[in-house]
Design a protein around this motif. Structure first.
Motif, mmCIF file in Angstrom:
data_model
loop_
_atom_site.group_PDB
_atom_site.id
_atom_site.type_symbol
_atom_site.label_atom_id
_atom_site.label_comp_id
_atom_site.label_asym_id
_atom_site.label_seq_id
_atom_site.Cartn_x
_atom_site.Cartn_y
_atom_site.Cartn_z
ATOM 1 N N GLU A 121 6.727 -4.790 -0.466
ATOM 2 C CA GLU A 121 6.754 -5.357 -1.619
ATOM 3 C C GLU A 121 5.437 -6.229 -1.507
ATOM 4 O OE1 GLU A 121 8.822 -7.934 -4.799
ATOM 5 O OE2 GLU A 121 10.350 -8.183 -2.896
ATOM 6 N N VAL A 122 5.493 -7.043 -0.778
ATOM 7 C CA VAL A 122 3.788 -7.659 -0.645
ATOM 8 C C VAL A 122 3.000 -7.011 -0.633
ATOM 9 C CG1 VAL A 122 2.830 -9.704 0.770
ATOM 10 C CG2 VAL A 122 4.851 -9.916 0.332
ATOM 11 N N LEU A 123 2.700 -5.964 0.195
ATOM 12 C CA LEU A 123 1.577 -5.177 0.524
ATOM 13 C C LEU A 123 1.800 -4.791 -0.979
ATOM 14 C CD1 LEU A 123 2.434 -3.773 4.228
ATOM 15 C CD2 LEU A 123 0.664 -5.409 3.267
ATOM 16 N N ALA A 124 2.302 -4.219 -1.816
ATOM 17 C CA ALA A 124 2.943 -3.645 -2.753
ATOM 18 C C ALA A 124 1.739 -4.130 -4.314
ATOM 19 C CB ALA A 124 3.407 -2.777 -3.178
ATOM 20 N N GLU A 125 1.971 -5.925 -3.914
ATOM 21 C CA GLU A 125 1.276 -6.696 -4.782
ATOM 22 C C GLU A 125 -0.003 -6.642 -4.680
ATOM 23 O OE1 GLU A 125 4.102 -9.514 -4.593
ATOM 24 O OE2 GLU A 125 5.860 -9.184 -6.464
ATOM 25 N N HIS A 126 -0.324 -7.153 -3.421
ATOM 26 C CA HIS A 126 -1.636 -6.972 -3.000
ATOM 27 C C HIS A 126 -2.957 -5.753 -3.208
ATOM 28 C CE1 HIS A 126 -1.215 -11.227 -1.406
ATOM 29 N NE2 HIS A 126 -0.712 -11.015 -0.591
ATOM 30 N N LEU A 127 -2.190 -4.789 -2.960
ATOM 31 C CA LEU A 127 -2.542 -3.216 -3.148
ATOM 32 C C LEU A 127 -3.262 -3.749 -4.639
ATOM 33 C CD1 LEU A 127 -3.661 -0.441 -3.050
ATOM 34 C CD2 LEU A 127 -1.575 0.408 -3.145
ATOM 35 N N VAL A 128 -2.177 -3.526 -5.464
ATOM 36 C CA VAL A 128 -2.842 -3.627 -7.354
ATOM 37 C C VAL A 128 -3.022 -4.316 -7.876
ATOM 38 C CG1 VAL A 128 0.046 -2.263 -7.529
ATOM 39 C CG2 VAL A 128 -0.498 -4.882 -7.776
ATOM 40 N N ALA A 129 -3.382 -5.735 -7.122
ATOM 41 C CA ALA A 129 -4.281 -7.107 -7.303
ATOM 42 C C ALA A 129 -5.739 -6.736 -6.789
ATOM 43 C CB ALA A 129 -3.468 -8.334 -7.105
ATOM 44 N N ALA A 185 -1.630 -4.525 -14.609
ATOM 45 C CA ALA A 185 -0.955 -3.990 -12.905
ATOM 46 C C ALA A 185 0.776 -3.656 -13.268
ATOM 47 C CB ALA A 185 -2.158 -4.477 -11.817
ATOM 48 N N ASP A 186 0.951 -2.443 -12.737
ATOM 49 C CA ASP A 186 1.983 -3.059 -12.392
ATOM 50 C C ASP A 186 3.064 -2.199 -10.991
ATOM 51 O OD1 ASP A 186 5.275 -3.714 -12.894
ATOM 52 O OD2 ASP A 186 5.259 -1.580 -14.049
ATOM 53 N N VAL A 187 3.481 -2.918 -9.847
ATOM 54 C CA VAL A 187 4.320 -2.519 -8.927
ATOM 55 C C VAL A 187 6.222 -1.597 -8.828
ATOM 56 C CG1 VAL A 187 5.361 -2.900 -6.830
ATOM 57 C CG2 VAL A 187 2.601 -3.749 -7.472
ATOM 58 N N GLN A 188 6.055 -0.401 -9.347
ATOM 59 C CA GLN A 188 7.499 -0.331 -9.271
ATOM 60 C C GLN A 188 8.019 0.021 -8.671
ATOM 61 O OE1 GLN A 188 6.769 2.631 -12.078
ATOM 62 N NE2 GLN A 188 5.642 1.118 -14.315
ATOM 63 N N PRO A 189 9.712 -0.080 -8.062
ATOM 64 C CA PRO A 189 10.099 0.615 -6.844
ATOM 65 C C PRO A 189 11.019 1.640 -6.683
ATOM 66 C CG PRO A 189 11.061 -1.078 -8.269
ATOM 67 C CD PRO A 189 10.105 -1.330 -8.829
ATOM 68 N N GLU A 190 10.008 3.535 -7.548
ATOM 69 C CA GLU A 190 10.951 4.048 -8.066
ATOM 70 C C GLU A 190 9.960 4.910 -7.237
ATOM 71 O OE1 GLU A 190 11.136 6.161 -12.585
ATOM 72 O OE2 GLU A 190 10.226 4.235 -11.891
ATOM 73 N N ASP A 191 10.198 5.953 -7.346
ATOM 74 C CA ASP A 191 9.586 7.704 -7.044
ATOM 75 C C ASP A 191 8.272 7.644 -7.497
ATOM 76 O OD1 ASP A 191 9.528 10.005 -5.534
ATOM 77 O OD2 ASP A 191 9.106 10.074 -7.986
ATOM 78 N N PRO A 192 7.031 8.296 -6.925
ATOM 79 C CA PRO A 192 5.720 8.162 -7.827
ATOM 80 C C PRO A 192 6.138 9.106 -8.556
ATOM 81 C CG PRO A 192 6.082 7.904 -5.357
ATOM 82 C CD PRO A 192 6.829 7.781 -5.343
ATOM 83 N N SER A 221 6.855 2.798 -5.522
ATOM 84 C CA SER A 221 7.429 3.263 -4.025
ATOM 85 C C SER A 221 8.795 2.933 -3.752
ATOM 86 C CB SER A 221 6.461 2.466 -3.169
ATOM 87 O OG SER A 221 6.633 2.471 -1.783
ATOM 88 N N LEU A 222 9.295 3.041 -3.259
ATOM 89 C CA LEU A 222 11.100 3.528 -3.281
ATOM 90 C C LEU A 222 10.982 2.563 -1.773
ATOM 91 C CD1 LEU A 222 11.892 6.885 -3.344
ATOM 92 C CD2 LEU A 222 12.437 5.472 -4.765
ATOM 93 N N TRP A 223 9.842 1.574 -1.116
ATOM 94 C CA TRP A 223 10.542 0.463 -0.554
ATOM 95 C C TRP A 223 11.920 -0.158 -0.720
ATOM 96 C CZ3 TRP A 223 11.573 -4.031 -2.535
ATOM 97 C CH2 TRP A 223 11.522 -5.318 -3.893
ATOM 98 N N GLU A 224 12.035 0.205 -1.503
ATOM 99 C CA GLU A 224 13.863 -0.924 -1.792
ATOM 100 C C GLU A 224 14.880 -0.233 -0.953
ATOM 101 O OE1 GLU A 224 14.830 -2.412 -5.746
ATOM 102 O OE2 GLU A 224 13.909 -3.661 -5.743
ATOM 103 N N ARG A 225 15.008 1.375 -1.206
ATOM 104 C CA ARG A 225 15.465 2.283 -0.616
ATOM 105 C C ARG A 225 15.149 2.315 1.037
ATOM 106 N NH1 ARG A 225 15.137 8.486 -2.352
ATOM 107 N NH2 ARG A 225 16.245 7.404 -4.389
ATOM 108 N N TYR A 226 14.009 1.743 1.717
ATOM 109 C CA TYR A 226 13.822 1.795 3.042
ATOM 110 C C TYR A 226 14.348 0.189 3.702
ATOM 111 C CZ TYR A 226 11.932 6.246 1.997
ATOM 112 O OH TYR A 226 11.325 7.647 1.037
ATOM 113 N N GLU A 227 14.318 -0.834 2.644
ATOM 114 C CA GLU A 227 14.161 -1.925 3.256
ATOM 115 C C GLU A 227 15.248 -2.617 2.820
ATOM 116 O OE1 GLU A 227 11.869 -4.254 4.721
ATOM 117 O OE2 GLU A 227 9.748 -2.940 4.573
#
Length: 293
Positions: free
Chosen positions: A58-66, A83-90, A39-45
């Motif tokens: 970011e927190v929600l993404a980590e909960h999601l992948v967990a 599992a991995d969270v990536q601040p990038e275009d899907p 997700s590009l959450w960094e771009r928006y946050e």
């Protein structure tokens, strides 16, 4: 080195259906599973200093992948799951993952304004650009329960087995199931009757040519029946997309190839590929013809 089954999750119901399919496939194929949320959450946050409160996304993404990781482990306790969270275009993220993956699995639809579409933009873009097979899992259960272990593959006019047919045979073998090889044909509007078989009825001749071609490809694909897979032949007259959808009515998986050329923006997804992704009643695997199966 065993390449993983990679699955993209975004928290939607469709992505969790894709996760379940991927976990089951990893288990039956004895492959590791890699769960990715991009997700590009960094771009928006906005970028944040180390001592600042972490962005909600970011927190929600980590909960999601967990949650996704735990769900996958329940489905396949023997599967190694990362599992991995990536601040990038899907799409960019999953295309990058496709360089080192056995396959990439996504849901047919995601969140947001594309949720009402039959196939989301991420699925289509990934199928165009992936370096490995992409499996798109429908958002809903099929109306007809699939026959256990049945895999359907479309056989093109290539003289030798394509990566799609090789991939389909492997998926059928992993299921201890069966492979339905479909060769569709149509009579050209204006044809030169140069083939020896064309002395009789053109329709009969074309059907026999298609049968000969299919037998030749399958003989090269599974020499001496070494895979243990029961292979059914289906030579049918009519549009390829229509005949494949009919054949896949009770299948667990439908496999199709892409165009042979790979351009600057990826593979060539023709009308057959698009029809399968939009209307097939089961998960669809799109296998690049450039893929080293």
């Amino acid at each position: 080195m065993r390449l993983p089954v990679v699955v993209g999750v975004d928290g939607s119901e469709g992505s969790f259906r894709a996760l379940d399919w991927a976990a089951t496939e990893a288990s039956r194929s004895r492959l590791p599973l890699r769960v990715v949320h991009a997700s590009l959450w960094e771009r928006y946050e906005g970028l944040h200093p180390a001592d600042a409160e972490r962005p909600t996304e970011e927190v929600l993404a980590e909960h999601l992948v967990a949650e996704a990781r735990d769900r996958a482990r329940r489905l396949g306790p023997e599967v190694t799951v990362t599992a991995d969270v990536q601040p990038e275009d899907p799409v960019a993220s999953l295309v990058g993952e496709s360089h080192e993956a056995a396959m990439v699995v996504v849901g047919s639809r995601g969140h947001g304004r594309i949720a009402g579409m039959l196939v989301g933009s991420v699925s289509l873009a990934l199928a165009n650009r992936s370096h490995c097979p992409v499996v798109v899992v429908p958002a809903r259960e099929p109306s007809t329960p699939p026959r256990s272990g049945r895999v359907v593959v479309g056989v093109s006019d290539a003289a030798t087995p394509t990566p799609a047919t090789v991939f389909a045979l492997a998926r059928a073998a992993a299921r201890h199931g069966e492979l339905v090889a479909v060769r569709a044909w149509r009579s050209p509007a204006h044809e030169a009757m140069s083939h020896p078989l064309l002395a009789g009825s053109p329709a009969t001749a074309h059907h026999r040519q298609a049968e000969e071609h299919l037998e030749d490809v399958l003989a090269q694909l599974d020499r001496n029946a070494s895979s243990g897979v029961v292979i059914h032949r289906s030579v049918v007259r009519g549009p390829t997309h229509q005949k494949l959808i009919e054949a896949a009515a009770d299948a667990e998986l439908l496999v199709v190839g892409t165009g042979r050329s790979r351009g600057r923006h990826g593979h060539h997804l023709g009308p057959v590929n698009h029809a399968m992704l939009h209307y097939a009643p089961c998960p669809v695997a799109v296998v690049p013809d450039t893929y080293d199966a």
